[in-house]
Design an enzyme around this catalytic site. Structure first.
Site, PDB file in Angstrom:
ATOM      1  N   GLU A   1      47.171  52.550  59.479  1.00 25.97           N
ATOM      2  CA  GLU A   1      46.218  53.629  60.347  1.00 25.97           C
ATOM      3  C   GLU A   1      45.341  54.211  59.191  1.00 25.97           C
ATOM      4  O   GLU A   1      44.397  54.628  59.484  1.00 25.97           O
ATOM      5  CB  GLU A   1      47.149  54.622  60.967  1.00 25.97           C
ATOM      6  CG  GLU A   1      47.841  54.050  62.159  1.00 25.97           C
ATOM      7  CD  GLU A   1      47.220  53.763  63.261  1.00 25.97           C
ATOM      8  OE1 GLU A   1      45.891  53.862  63.229  1.00 25.97           O
ATOM      9  OE2 GLU A   1      47.775  53.303  64.391  1.00 25.97           O
TER      10      GLU A   1
ATOM     11  N   TRP B   1      39.873  49.719  64.812  1.00 22.91           N
ATOM     12  CA  TRP B   1      41.338  49.376  64.969  1.00 22.91           C
ATOM     13  C   TRP B   1      41.355  47.832  64.951  1.00 22.91           C
ATOM     14  O   TRP B   1      42.065  47.051  64.526  1.00 22.91           O
ATOM     15  CB  TRP B   1      42.175  49.835  65.747  1.00 22.91           C
ATOM     16  CG  TRP B   1      43.707  49.428  66.083  1.00 22.91           C
ATOM     17  CD1 TRP B   1      44.298  48.472  66.829  1.00 22.91           C
ATOM     18  CD2 TRP B   1      44.478  49.677  64.769  1.00 22.91           C
ATOM     19  NE1 TRP B   1      45.697  48.127  66.400  1.00 22.91           N
ATOM     20  CE2 TRP B   1      45.672  48.886  65.333  1.00 22.91           C
ATOM     21  CE3 TRP B   1      44.471  50.106  63.507  1.00 22.91           C
ATOM     22  CZ2 TRP B   1      46.774  48.808  64.265  1.00 22.91           C
ATOM     23  CZ3 TRP B   1      45.598  50.135  62.658  1.00 22.91           C
ATOM     24  CH2 TRP B   1      46.661  49.281  63.226  1.00 22.91           C
TER      25      TRP B   1
ATOM     26  N   TYR C   1      48.324  43.017  71.452  1.00 22.63           N
ATOM     27  CA  TYR C   1      48.587  44.214  70.746  1.00 22.63           C
ATOM     28  C   TYR C   1      49.042  45.436  71.637  1.00 22.63           C
ATOM     29  O   TYR C   1      50.209  46.013  71.819  1.00 22.63           O
ATOM     30  CB  TYR C   1      47.807  44.778  69.714  1.00 22.63           C
ATOM     31  CG  TYR C   1      47.782  46.037  69.099  1.00 22.63           C
ATOM     32  CD1 TYR C   1      49.073  46.235  68.147  1.00 22.63           C
ATOM     33  CD2 TYR C   1      47.253  47.264  69.277  1.00 22.63           C
ATOM     34  CE1 TYR C   1      49.559  47.324  67.425  1.00 22.63           C
ATOM     35  CE2 TYR C   1      47.556  48.414  68.683  1.00 22.63           C
ATOM     36  CZ  TYR C   1      48.610  48.437  67.784  1.00 22.63           C
ATOM     37  OH  TYR C   1      48.831  49.711  67.316  1.00 22.63           O
TER      38      TYR C   1
END
Length: 188
Positions: free
Chosen positions: A38, A46, A16
């Site tokens: 988010e 995350w 990522y």
């Protein structure tokens, strides 16, 4: 390669970081997806959301705002029973509210990309951080984005969430200057 230290830990995180985080994103639907993810990440890591991202795409109809805006009680119940996503009633409701707000905003002939990117004058901000300790959690620009999104009816769009969105979608380049991605993202 001396990556930003936050991405070390597992392959999906590094992938990522190396291919997506901080790359300027202008596609409306992809920006909508990142806003939902988010917001869902609030209070979680995350890494948790990244591991569940494909499940989110499946469960939320590939983040199609038209479809999400029409979710009924049966669909909400199915989502809350889906162990592949974060089963939080408020966050699921926020995704539906956000789809409705997105449709209202874009019905006024404004692209979601233009709406979000105007907070950085349509150009990525090129920060020059040397350490993670220097990277802010929010800024005046993310404060303004948060306020505008809230006024437009979006949920789970606090300033810290907006700043994370700005980072992930390349509105700000917060790769550390020691990270090769800092220059690579800047060149885009």
């Amino acid at each position: 390669m001396q990556r930003c230290p936050w991405c070390e830990g597992f392959d999906l995180y590094r992938e990522y970081h190396d291919s997506e985080w901080g790359v300027p994103l202008h596609d409306d639907r992809s920006l909508f997806e990142m806003l939902i993810l988010e917001g869902t990440q609030a209070g979680l890591s995350w890494a948790t959301i990244l591991r569940k991202r494909e499940n989110y795409r499946r469960a939320f109809d590939d983040f199609d705002p038209q479809r999400i805006a029409r979710y009924d009680a049966a669909k909400v119940a199915a989502l809350l029973a889906d162990s592949g996503i974060v089963r939080n009633r408020a966050k699921v409701a926020a995704a539906i509210d956000n789809a409705k707000a997105y449709l209202a905003l874009t019905a006024e002939r404004q692209s979601f990309s233009d709406f979000l990117w105007h907070f950085v004058d349509h150009l990525p901000i090129q920060n020059q951080w040397l350490t993670l300790a220097e990277v802010p959690a929010r800024t005046e620009r993310s404060d303004a984005m948060s306020k505008a999104l809230g006024q437009a009816g979006f949920k789970f769009v606090g300033s810290k969430i907006c700043y994370a969105l700005m980072q992930s979608t390349g509105m700000v380049n917060d790769h550390l200057t020691t990270c090769p991605r800092h220059v690579e993202v800047q060149a885009r």
